[in-house]
Design a protein around this motif. Structure first.
Motif, PDB file in Angstrom:
ATOM      1  N   VAL A 134      -2.977  -8.688   0.423  1.00 37.82           N
ATOM      2  CA  VAL A 134      -3.338  -8.449   1.817  1.00 37.82           C
ATOM      3  C   VAL A 134      -3.165  -9.752   2.589  1.00 37.82           C
ATOM      4  N   VAL A 150       0.680  -1.937  -1.002  1.00 37.92           N
ATOM      5  CA  VAL A 150      -0.082  -0.959  -1.771  1.00 37.92           C
ATOM      6  C   VAL A 150       0.696  -0.600  -3.031  1.00 37.92           C
ATOM      7  N   LEU A 192      -4.543  -2.173  -3.771  1.00 42.07           N
ATOM      8  CA  LEU A 192      -3.795  -3.204  -3.066  1.00 42.07           C
ATOM      9  C   LEU A 192      -3.344  -4.293  -4.019  1.00 42.07           C
ATOM     10  N   TYR A 235      -9.050   1.588   0.564  1.00 39.74           N
ATOM     11  CA  TYR A 235      -8.235   0.966  -0.470  1.00 39.74           C
ATOM     12  C   TYR A 235      -9.128   0.172  -1.423  1.00 39.74           C
ATOM     13  N   MET A 240      -0.696  -5.045   4.372  1.00 36.07           N
ATOM     14  CA  MET A 240      -0.999  -4.816   2.956  1.00 36.07           C
ATOM     15  C   MET A 240       0.229  -4.370   2.173  1.00 36.07           C
TER      16      MET A 240
END
Length: 769
Positions: free
Chosen positions: A459, A448, A456, A418, A446
């Motif tokens: 997080v 996304v 991302l 990512y 996360m």
């Protein structure tokens, strides 16, 4: 035609206890002798659509309640007996809350048809019930609305801008209900009394209802009207906006359709195909440029009917609610709810299909809704928002373009890379922080982006809770507590853990029983104290099938595969310990596989075990006439073998080979003869069939030194991989000392001197820097 519809109605209808007391087959009533509605009532009674209030009477002047009128309306829809049973099963639970208890036994089934066909909504039924109006006499103007809906003409009524009527009491008709009364009057289903009055607020008698019902059924039969229910159909279809219409001498119509989601297409309509506009049969003259149409297909793919939807209206707004059946957006500050059914094409992020592509946890923020003139949502494009993902952090690296690259091993054992932008929200154990390599092996949750692939938005790292990934060696289900033995993949150590009393066990994301798991599954275990609170299991080996979309060489090398469903899945490859590689059923190597190859990736216990590739056949061949370097890539002009000229923009990273050996995209020159694998306007791979000779010097980083094949695969400064023939090369270190191919390792920096033979670079000297 009329006879067939009457027979179908008679067979499909299940009459309600409140309306039926007479035996089947009664066709005359003593109180209908000389009555103005005698013919209509007895025709309906003969067909089994209505019945009397006793063995000999019909009670024509008894007032109709709202419930009775609605049930009569449901009988005009033409819903089959089998579909009626399925519809009732789908609505039964909600009807228990919506209908009075004393009506459930005799009214629920046909009331379900009313709800499914749009004769009334749940909120309208709830209001009728709560006020008690469902058991009271219905007014003539309210009945007009329900009957128009039952006849599938509500969209037409709602589209009217002018509906003048000649009734003496037209002014007394409620403004919102005038379009419905107008349609029924225009089609001869309702008429004025002797004084030319409609009497909108007057009660409706059983005789009046029967007469209106018969006229409605006759009209629907003549116009081919029936209730088309998306949830109870299974035929294939295609939709789009007409861009061209061509009619042949034999009556065949050729339609060209445009569609932003599923693409343009041309379809031939057989002579005599049924065409509907405003839910009524019409002629091919309704097929006009700019009109949206849906073409229903037979099992063999032949068009059976065409539904003209008119010009599309597009609504754009923020998503305020979304479920599998409905989307609500804010348009100019007002909510607008639209139904999603199987005739709705959907684009959710990058996925295109039906409602099944919608991720209800996707958090989409914006929607573009295309609605036809019938009020149907025919296209829905969802964008923005995020999709949740979780796993254990495998690595954290700086990203050349800014931010960081975060590699995460999911609970299914697949490691995905990512991009973590510099401005993404990062929390560590609930506190705002920064991502760091010291969090490797920690759990991460996360969000996304749905718009930017693998980017991302936020997080959340948990360094406190312990997680391990490994293979399930064994388990024991005991009377006091359960135990599980897991072999840690990193350490190889097997440890037995107690299962917490409230432990959650899942298999492939679904709740499962521990006793239902098998040995050697790949598992992720969350450990609190000495006990497991979560055991997430997946098959030890998983296969992913798709097409190679990119190969990014580095540490690690990332292979990206696009599955048939459109998902992009990435796999990490260690160039020092490559998996078994096959291409076209032959043992191969990493430099031989190409973008555009079909591939099956087998992962076992979190490691890529095999790559099984199949090359695609080239579909474009020609001679390069011009090469232009641009910021978007390389523009290559080709002269095809038939003399035509084409131009393609080729992105960096596209596989370029000769004799199954990788060469640089930038090594291509005019007069090279090439074969391309092309999908749409995208070049997936290039094969050089005939090149030219030129001297050159290459430099880069060693990716794969192959002693067996006497070749050296390097990554050049621009990121392009190239395989060099070093069978005749001398090897020197930077200080002039002799060295050997066997001494080279991954990531060594080299300068290579030699020349091209065709498109193959043959080295004469390799200097290890």
């Amino acid at each position: 035609m009329k006879g067939k519809r009457w027979i179908a109605l008679a067979m499909a209808l299940v009459m309600t206890l409140s309306l039926l007391t007479v035996s089947a087959g009664a066709v005359s009533f003593t109180d209908m002798v000389g009555h103005w509605a005698k013919e209509d009532v007895e025709a309906l009674a003969t067909a089994g659509v209505v019945n009397g209030t006793s063995a000999t009477t019909f009670s024509p002047d008894r007032k109709m309640t709202a419930c009775e009128a609605l049930l009569f309306c449901s009988r005009t829809t033409g819903v089959s007996k089998s579909d009626k049973a399925r519809i009732y099963a789908a609505w039964a639970a909600r009807l228990k809350k919506l209908l009075p208890q004393d009506m459930l036994s005799w009214a629920a089934e046909e009331m379900a048809v009313c709800l499914e066909t749009g004769i009334l909504s749940e909120s309208e039924l709830a209001a009728l019930t709560s006020t008690g109006n469902i058991s009271r006499a219905i007014t003539r103007e309210n009945l007009a609305m329900y009957l128009v809906r039952a006849m599938q003409l509500a969209p037409l009524a709602q589209s009217l801008t002018s509906y003048s009527m000649s009734f003496a009491d037209t002014a007394s008709i409620s403004a919102a209900l005038k379009p419905y009364v107008y349609l029924l009057n225009m089609y001869g289903i309702v008429r004025g009394d002797q004084a030319n009055r409609f009497l909108p607020n007057g009660d409706l008698t059983r005789a009046e209802m029967a007469t209106m019902l018969r006229r409605a059924i006759d009209f629907m039969e003549e116009r081919g009207i029936y209730a088309e229910l998306p949830a109870y159909t299974s035929y294939d279809w295609m939709g789009g906006t007409i861009t061209a219409v061509t009619t042949g001498s034999s009556g065949v119509v050729l339609l060209t359709l445009s569609n932003e989601l599923s693409g343009a297409r041309t379809i031939s309509l057989p002579a005599g195909v049924e065409i509907y506009e405003n839910n009524m049969l019409t002629t091919s003259s309704a097929l006009k440029v700019g009109q949206y149409v849906r073409v229903n297909l037979s099992a063999s793919g032949t068009p059976e009917s065409v539904r003209v939807g008119g010009a599309l209206t597009v609504y754009t707004g923020a998503v305020t609610s979304l479920n599998a059946d409905e989307v609500t957006i804010s348009v100019s500050g007002a909510p607008r709810a639209m139904t999603i059914d199987r005739f709705t094409e959907v684009q959710a992020g990058k996925s295109v299909g039906g409602a099944e592509v919608i991720d209800l946890d996707g958090g989409y923020t914006e929607a573009v809704c295309s609605v036809d003139s019938q009020g149907r949502l025919v296209q829905l494009r969802l964008s923005g928002g995020t999709t949740p993902a979780e796993g254990l952090i495998a690595s954290v690296e700086a990203n050349v373009g800014g931010g960081q690259l975060l590699r995460v091993t999911g609970f299914n054992g697949v490691t995905t890379q990512y991009t973590l932008p510099a401005d993404a929200a990062v929390t560590i154990n609930g506190t705002v922080g920064a991502m760091s390599g010291r969090y490797v092996d920690s759990y991460v949750s996360m969000q996304v982006s749905n718009e930017t692939e693998y980017e991302l938005v936020s997080v959340a790292v948990d360094t406190v809770t312990k997680y391990i990934q490994g293979s399930l060696r064994t388990y024991s289900v005991g009377t006091r507590y359960d135990t599980v033995t897991v072999t840690d993949l990193e350490t190889g150590k097997s440890t037995t853990y107690d299962m917490a009393a409230s432990a959650v066990v899942r298999y492939e994301g679904k709740t499962a029983a521990l006793s239902g798991l098998s040995r050697n599954l790949f598992v992720t275990a969350c450990i609190s104290g000495d006990g497991i609170t979560l055991l997430d299991a997946y098959p030890a080996s998983t296969e992913t099938e798709g097409t190679i979309r990119s190969i990014s060489f580095g540490t690690p090398t990332v292979l990206t595969v696009e599955t048939d469903a459109g998902a992009q899945v990435s796999f990490d490859l260690d160039l020092t310990a490559l998996p078994e590689i096959y291409r076209d059923d032959k043992v191969s190597s990493i430099d031989k596989i190409k973008v555009g190859d079909d591939i099956t990736v087998t992962v076992r216990y979190n490691q890529v075990e095999t790559l099984d590739c199949y090359s695609q056949s080239a579909n474009v061949s020609g001679t390069i006439t011009r090469i232009t370097m641009e910021s978007s890539g390389v523009t290559m002009d080709l002269k095809l073998k038939d003399g035509a000229s084409v131009s393609y923009t080729v992105a960096d990273g596209v596989s370029v080979t000769q004799d199954d050996t990788a060469i640089s995209l930038y090594a291509l020159k005019p007069d090279y003869e090439v074969s391309l694998v092309v999908s749409g306007d995208t070049v997936l791979s290039i094969r050089v069939d005939k090149g030219s000779s030129t001297s050159s010097m290459l430099s880069g980083t060693v990716l794969v030194p192959s002693v067996k094949e006497e070749s050296l695969m390097i990554q050049q400064a621009d990121g392009t991989p190239i395989t060099v023939d070093v069978s005749r090369a001398s090897f020197l270190t930077a200080n002039g000392a002799a060295t050997y191919l066997e001494a080279l390792t991954v990531n060594d920096e080299v300068q290579i001197y030699g020349s091209y033979s065709g498109a193959n670079f043959v080295a004469t000297l390799v200097i290890v820097l």
